[in-house]
Scaffold this active site. Structure first.
Site, PDB file in Angstrom:
ATOM      1  CE1 TYR A 197       0.563   1.682   4.335  1.00 25.77           C
ATOM      2  CE2 TYR A 197       1.050  -0.662   4.412  1.00 25.77           C
ATOM      3  CZ  TYR A 197       1.133   0.599   4.962  1.00 25.77           C
ATOM      4  OH  TYR A 197       1.820   0.794   6.160  1.00 25.77           O
ATOM      5  CE1 TYR A 225       6.439   2.208   6.982  1.00 30.04           C
ATOM      6  CE2 TYR A 225       8.392   3.584   6.776  1.00 30.04           C
ATOM      7  CZ  TYR A 225       7.072   3.419   7.148  1.00 30.04           C
ATOM      8  OH  TYR A 225       6.384   4.483   7.679  1.00 30.04           O
ATOM      9  CG  PHE A 292       5.406   9.173   1.791  1.00 27.91           C
ATOM     10  CD1 PHE A 292       5.093   9.632   0.515  1.00 27.91           C
ATOM     11  CD2 PHE A 292       6.315   8.116   1.899  1.00 27.91           C
ATOM     12  CE1 PHE A 292       5.667   9.050  -0.612  1.00 27.91           C
ATOM     13  CE2 PHE A 292       6.888   7.528   0.773  1.00 27.91           C
ATOM     14  CZ  PHE A 292       6.570   7.991  -0.479  1.00 27.91           C
ATOM     15  CD  GLU A 293       2.924   3.777   6.960  1.00 22.90           C
ATOM     16  OE1 GLU A 293       3.940   3.763   7.674  1.00 22.90           O
ATOM     17  OE2 GLU A 293       1.828   3.344   7.346  1.00 22.90           O
ATOM     18  CB  ILE A 294       5.587   2.934  -0.319  1.00 18.78           C
ATOM     19  CG1 ILE A 294       5.090   4.269  -0.891  1.00 18.78           C
ATOM     20  CG2 ILE A 294       5.354   1.800  -1.309  1.00 18.78           C
ATOM     21  CD1 ILE A 294       5.834   4.725  -2.141  1.00 18.78           C
TER      22      ILE A 294
END
Length: 395
Positions: A197, A225, A292-294
């Site tokens: 995500y 991450y 913000f994180e992927i």
């Protein structure tokens, strides 16, 4: 009443001078601040150097049309926790991310809310993308205050947080949000078949064209991450988070990666801001700013993280203090994951007021290279990237 010509000239000149001063005061554009570095551990911001895409194999935007059933998209989504009344801010964020990235790759948007989304929200968000939009209701049992939280103690704790100027510390909904983002969102049935995500909040900005599939990058390069901004937290909001963490890892040493590969030194640093380490009882308070994180949800679904979250949840600090998902995620990553699997997306220009990640790249517009904040000078000391670069590197 008649005034002599000299007096009229003086009066007119006074009025014109007053109007000029008012124009200068209220209408003159503010000068753009030059990027600054106020941290002795980082002599120059690495974002002033020319920024390139990550090395290695990258998937380009071929065959990613929204209506292509054979597109190389993987099981990933853009994820937003948002209220109906935040629609304008959400549209702004969508427009930025669609323009810079998602119009090329058409990954679905998944919106979460603790109340049903309005038809207006659905209509306006669908109009911003060719990708699928999903609207999900958070289960009541995931959002409600847990039964083991003492309401009187929470009320008293909230007053103490407010007295210490801890932002949102007296809002029940903020504590609920932090708990949900920490350890419950990935259990939602709508995400059961989803692995990766990209978290996007209302009122954020994206400045740079990103021409590769970031989710494929995470998968192909074994990344867990991805972050853009790395900050210090308010130690008054998390005084028992690290002591509770130590209790947990002492009971479960098998979950902790060896110190030669983890980022524990970054978590425990006491040289740069020793007062933070002292007030947080051994924790530097450094964390990835998680608006913000992927990320790979398999990490959150792991036994190590699930056990850690449940330990913290029972300790009550999501309500009796203001434990945020940013420090909780960051501590878990720093202890339970190999630091080489954590990636700084230095090429993604991003802003969440008042901080920036501004690369030096011709692909970026509207963001001054190397800028960390356009706010007051005291905000520069909140930058914890120098510690990350010192202990881990820039990978």
């Amino acid at each position: 009443m008649f005034f002599p010509k000299p007096m009229r000239a003086v009066a007119l000149a006074s009025v014109l001078l007053f109007m000029f001063l008012m124009f200068e005061l209220f209408h003159r554009p503010k000068p753009i601040k030059e990027p600054r570095v106020i941290n002795p551990d980082m002599k120059t911001d690495p974002n002033l150097e020319e920024t390139h895409e990550p090395a290695g194999k990258l998937w380009r935007a071929d065959d990613y049309a929204a209506d292509n059933p054979n597109a190389p998209r993987i099981n990933a989504t853009i994820l937003s926790l948002v209220r109906n009344e935040e629609i304008d801010g959400m549209i702004q964020s969508m427009q930025d991310l669609e323009r810079t990235w998602n119009h090329k790759f058409n990954y679905p948007w998944t919106f979460f809310n603790d109340v049903p989304f309005t038809e207006e929200f659905k209509k306006r968000t669908r109009a911003e993308t060719k990708a699928e939009c999903r609207y999900e209701l958070i289960p009541k049992e995931h959002w409600a205050v847990p039964s083991w939280i003492n309401n009187d103690l929470f009320t008293e704790s909230a007053k103490m947080l407010a007295e210490q100027d801890i932002q949102y510390g007296d809002l029940v909904s903020y504590h609920q949000m932090c708990r949900w983002n920490s350890g419950l969102f990935y259990h939602h049935p709508a995400l059961k078949g989803t692995r990766y995500y990209w978290r996007v909040e209302p009122k954020v900005h994206f400045f740079c064209d990103v021409d590769y599939d970031v989710f494929r990058y995470m998968q192909d390069h074994n990344k867990t991450y991805g972050f853009t901004i790395n900050l210090y937290d308010a130690p008054q909001s998390i005084p028992t988070l690290w002591p509770e963490t130590l209790k947990f890892i002492n009971a479960h040493p098998e979950y902790v990666k060896d110190d030669t590969v983890n980022a524990r030194a970054w978590l425990e640093d006491k040289e740069t801001r020793p007062e933070h380490n002292e007030k947080a009882n051994g924790y530097s308070t450094c964390h990835f700013w998680s608006n913000f994180e992927i990320a790979d949800m398999e990490f959150w679904r792991s036994r190590a993280y699930e056990d850690y979250f449940n330990h913290l949840d029972r300790a009550g600090g999501f309500f009796y203090e203001r434990w945020g998902d940013a420090p909780v995620h960051s501590i878990a990553l720093g202890l339970f994951e190999d630091a080489s699997r954590i990636h700084w997306f230095r090429d993604i220009g991003y802003q969440h007021i008042p901080y920036f990640n501004c690369p030096n790249s011709p692909k970026c517009q509207g963001c001054k290279k190397g800028m960390f904040t356009d706010g007051e000078d005291f905000l520069y000391k909140e930058d914890c990237r120098p510690n990350w670069f010192k202990y881990v590197g820039m990978g």
